[in-house]
Design an enzyme around this catalytic site. Structure first.
Site, PDB file in Angstrom:
ATOM      1  N   GLY A 250       0.827  -1.208   0.000  1.00 55.85           N
ATOM      2  CA  GLY A 250       0.000   0.000   0.000  1.00 55.85           C
ATOM      3  C   GLY A 250       0.858   1.255   0.000  1.00 55.85           C
TER       4      GLY A 250
ATOM      5  N   VAL B  48      -3.026  -7.668  -1.673  1.00 57.98           N
ATOM      6  CA  VAL B  48      -2.437  -8.447  -0.570  1.00 57.98           C
ATOM      7  C   VAL B  48      -3.396  -9.498  -0.009  1.00 57.98           C
ATOM      8  CG1 VAL B  48      -0.754  -6.687   0.139  1.00 57.98           C
ATOM      9  CG2 VAL B  48      -3.052  -6.719   1.195  1.00 57.98           C
TER      10      VAL B  48
ATOM     11  N   SER C 150      -3.692   0.001  14.437  1.00 58.56           N
ATOM     12  CA  SER C 150      -4.381   1.281  14.606  1.00 58.56           C
ATOM     13  C   SER C 150      -4.779   1.446  16.064  1.00 58.56           C
ATOM     14  CB  SER C 150      -5.649   1.300  13.746  1.00 58.56           C
ATOM     15  OG  SER C 150      -6.489   2.367  14.121  1.00 58.56           O
TER      16      SER C 150
ATOM     17  N   TYR D  38     -13.079  -3.126  11.116  1.00 57.51           N
ATOM     18  CA  TYR D  38     -11.720  -2.562  11.117  1.00 57.51           C
ATOM     19  C   TYR D  38     -11.013  -2.867  12.444  1.00 57.51           C
ATOM     20  CZ  TYR D  38      -8.125   1.086  10.428  1.00 57.51           C
ATOM     21  OH  TYR D  38      -6.937   1.781  10.281  1.00 57.51           O
TER      22      TYR D  38
ATOM     23  N   ALA E  11     -11.612  -5.316  14.514  1.00 55.61           N
ATOM     24  CA  ALA E  11     -11.292  -6.748  14.584  1.00 55.61           C
ATOM     25  C   ALA E  11     -10.048  -7.046  13.748  1.00 55.61           C
ATOM     26  CB  ALA E  11     -12.478  -7.570  14.082  1.00 55.61           C
TER      27      ALA E  11
ATOM     28  N   LYS F 259      -7.595  -5.009  12.949  1.00 56.08           N
ATOM     29  CA  LYS F 259      -6.381  -4.409  13.508  1.00 56.08           C
ATOM     30  C   LYS F 259      -5.995  -5.056  14.839  1.00 56.08           C
ATOM     31  CE  LYS F 259      -5.477  -1.482  10.197  1.00 56.08           C
ATOM     32  NZ  LYS F 259      -4.282  -1.675   9.364  1.00 56.08           N
TER      33      LYS F 259
ATOM     34  N   ILE G  17      -4.283  10.186  11.420  1.00 53.51           N
ATOM     35  CA  ILE G  17      -3.232  10.697  10.530  1.00 53.51           C
ATOM     36  C   ILE G  17      -3.884  11.252   9.265  1.00 53.51           C
ATOM     37  CG2 ILE G  17      -1.059  10.109   9.337  1.00 53.51           C
ATOM     38  CD1 ILE G  17      -0.990   9.567  12.427  1.00 53.51           C
TER      39      ILE G  17
HETATM   40  P1  NAP Z   1      -4.818   5.262   2.341  1.00 50.21           P
HETATM   41  O1  NAP Z   1      -4.318   6.647   2.159  1.00 50.21           O
HETATM   42  O2  NAP Z   1      -6.245   4.946   2.115  1.00 50.21           O
HETATM   43  O3  NAP Z   1      -3.902   4.284   1.431  1.00 50.21           O
HETATM   44  C1  NAP Z   1      -4.144   2.916   1.450  1.00 50.21           C
HETATM   45  C2  NAP Z   1      -3.073   2.200   0.662  1.00 50.21           C
HETATM   46  O4  NAP Z   1      -3.324   0.779   0.751  1.00 50.21           O
HETATM   47  C3  NAP Z   1      -3.076   2.550  -0.802  1.00 50.21           C
HETATM   48  O5  NAP Z   1      -1.745   2.537  -1.276  1.00 50.21           O
HETATM   49  C4  NAP Z   1      -3.866   1.399  -1.435  1.00 50.21           C
HETATM   50  O6  NAP Z   1      -3.511   1.114  -2.794  1.00 50.21           O
HETATM   51  C5  NAP Z   1      -3.407   0.244  -0.572  1.00 50.21           C
HETATM   52  N1  NAP Z   1      -4.315  -0.897  -0.583  1.00 50.21           N
HETATM   53  C6  NAP Z   1      -5.599  -0.963  -0.173  1.00 50.21           C
HETATM   54  N2  NAP Z   1      -6.083  -2.207  -0.326  1.00 50.21           N
HETATM   55  C7  NAP Z   1      -5.064  -2.952  -0.834  1.00 50.21           C
HETATM   56  C8  NAP Z   1      -4.934  -4.312  -1.215  1.00 50.21           C
HETATM   57  N3  NAP Z   1      -5.949  -5.175  -1.079  1.00 50.21           N
HETATM   58  N4  NAP Z   1      -3.742  -4.732  -1.695  1.00 50.21           N
HETATM   59  C9  NAP Z   1      -2.700  -3.874  -1.837  1.00 50.21           C
HETATM   60  N5  NAP Z   1      -2.774  -2.575  -1.492  1.00 50.21           N
HETATM   61  C10 NAP Z   1      -3.937  -2.118  -1.012  1.00 50.21           C
HETATM   62  O7  NAP Z   1      -4.502   4.721   3.818  1.00 50.21           O
HETATM   63  P2  NAP Z   1      -3.568   5.324   4.977  1.00 50.21           P
HETATM   64  O8  NAP Z   1      -4.375   6.254   5.762  1.00 50.21           O
HETATM   65  O9  NAP Z   1      -2.259   5.721   4.427  1.00 50.21           O
HETATM   66  O10 NAP Z   1      -3.409   4.004   5.892  1.00 50.21           O
HETATM   67  C11 NAP Z   1      -2.308   3.134   5.752  1.00 50.21           C
HETATM   68  C12 NAP Z   1      -2.382   2.098   6.863  1.00 50.21           C
HETATM   69  O11 NAP Z   1      -2.369   2.745   8.134  1.00 50.21           O
HETATM   70  C13 NAP Z   1      -3.665   1.253   6.821  1.00 50.21           C
HETATM   71  O12 NAP Z   1      -3.370  -0.071   7.222  1.00 50.21           O
HETATM   72  C14 NAP Z   1      -4.534   1.934   7.864  1.00 50.21           C
HETATM   73  O13 NAP Z   1      -5.488   1.053   8.395  1.00 50.21           O
HETATM   74  C15 NAP Z   1      -3.493   2.359   8.880  1.00 50.21           C
HETATM   75  N6  NAP Z   1      -3.928   3.458   9.729  1.00 50.21           N
HETATM   76  C16 NAP Z   1      -4.250   4.677   9.197  1.00 50.21           C
HETATM   77  C17 NAP Z   1      -4.653   5.701  10.046  1.00 50.21           C
HETATM   78  C18 NAP Z   1      -5.003   7.078   9.548  1.00 50.21           C
HETATM   79  O14 NAP Z   1      -5.452   7.889  10.363  1.00 50.21           O
HETATM   80  N7  NAP Z   1      -4.826   7.393   8.299  1.00 50.21           N
HETATM   81  C19 NAP Z   1      -4.753   5.462  11.412  1.00 50.21           C
HETATM   82  C20 NAP Z   1      -4.424   4.213  11.913  1.00 50.21           C
HETATM   83  C21 NAP Z   1      -4.015   3.214  11.053  1.00 50.21           C
HETATM   84  P3  NAP Z   1      -4.247   1.885  -4.025  1.00 50.21           P
HETATM   85  O15 NAP Z   1      -3.813   3.326  -3.933  1.00 50.21           O
HETATM   86  O16 NAP Z   1      -3.711   1.241  -5.234  1.00 50.21           O
HETATM   87  O17 NAP Z   1      -5.711   1.719  -3.785  1.00 50.21           O
END
Ligand code: NAP
Length: 250
Positions: free
Chosen positions: A15, A67, A145, A158, A160, A162, A191
């Site tokens: 990702g 993935v 998370s 989500y 469950a 995480k 974030i």
């Molecule tokens: P985001 O901006 O929505 O980006 C998600 C990324 O994951 C993108 O690169 C997307 O690829 C990729 N992706 C989604 N489904 C996929 C799959 N099945 N196979 C391969 N790649 C996949 O998310 P983010 O906010 O950066 O979050 C990144 C991680 O941090 C996640 O695990 C999220 O749960 C965790 N997190 C985020 C926050 C927050 O506040 N943002 C907080 C806690 C945890 P495409 O661009 O090609 O769709």
């Protein structure tokens, strides 16, 4: 951390086309690591990241793959060895949300979040482990998370997924420690990325009121933590869940 402490190391970041994964990939590359950037559908965006890393003098390849598919995860992981000769760092970052109250949550919205966030993490670790065990070294970093630690209304699926990632992290850390592989989880709070941009202003205001530092975190701040965990400086840290949340949860 500013010198090239990850020179000659290879990292897979899932990702990595956007948000936190992108920032982690760029940070690890700035420290000298070769990077496999996985993405699912954002081709244009991942190509920009490859160019950004190459412009810094780094090495990066983009590998499309979902993935949640065991076979596609294998392709993503193998790309590290095929392109750069080793796999030293795996950052399981790919994740999705499909929020909704429990009483109305659709079965497919539960399943798809578990398949991407939890099974996707398993799939990549499963394929990375034999390579890292043979090398007798490795760093695995899983993106969980605050929601996996504390729970959140409207995010049963989500939360469950995480919480499951934390279970994988601790169990894998125990299994792999004697092979020189550390496994840790990062638990970000709120974030600023596409994932949180999708929230309504009302939800954002409520969330901000519960953050002592009174701001959203930046993806680059999470990337600094990932870089530390990937480095030799973190050699005695394993099985941990490290919060990065502005004090939102203590
Ligand atoms: P985001 O901006 O929505 O980006 C998600 C990324 O994951 C993108 O690169 C997307 O690829 C990729 N992706 C989604 N489904 C996929 C799959 N099945 N196979 C391969 N790649 C996949 O998310 P983010 O906010 O950066 O979050 C990144 C991680 O941090 C996640 O695990 C999220 O749960 C965790 N997190 C985020 C926050 C927050 O506040 N943002 C907080 C806690 C945890 P495409 O661009 O090609 O769709």
């Amino acid at each position: 951390m500013s010198d090239r402490i990850l020179e000659n190391k290879t990292a897979v970041v899932t990702g990595a086309s956007r948000g936190i994964g992108r920032a982690v990939a760029v940070k690890l590359a700035s420290l000298g690591a070769n990077i496999v950037l996985n993405y699912r559908s954002s081709v244009k965006s991942v190509e920009e990241v490859v160019e950004e890393i190459k412009a810094m003098g780094g090495n990066a390849v983009a590998v499309q793959g979902d993935v949640s598919s065991f076979a596609e995860a294998e392709k993503i992981i193998k790309a590290a060895v095929e392109n750069f000769g080793s796999l030293d760092i795996l950052v399981n970052n790919a994740g999705i949300t499909k929020d909704g109250l429990l009483a109305r949550m659709k079965e497919e919205d539960f399943d798809s979040v578990i398949e991407t966030n939890l099974k996707g993490t398993f799939n990549c670790i499963r394929h990375a482990t034999p390579i890292m065990m043979k090398q007798r070294r490795g760093r695995i970093i899983n993106m969980t998370s605050v929601v996996g630690v504390a729970g959140n209304a409207g995010q049963v699926n989500y939360a469950a997924s995480k919480a499951g990632v934390i279970g994988i992290t601790k169990s894998a850390a125990k299994e792999l420690a004697t092979r020189g592989i550390t496994v840790n989880a990062i638990a970000p709070g709120f974030i600023q990325t596409d994932m949180t941009d999708a929230l309504s202003d009302k939800v954002k205001e409520e969330l901000l009121s519960g953050i002592p530092l009174k701001r959203l975190g930046q993806a680059e701040e999470v990337a600094e933590l990932a870089a530390f965990l990937a480095s030799d400086s973190a050699s005695y840290i394993t099985g941990q869940v490290i919060n990065i949340n502005g004090g939102m949860y203590m």
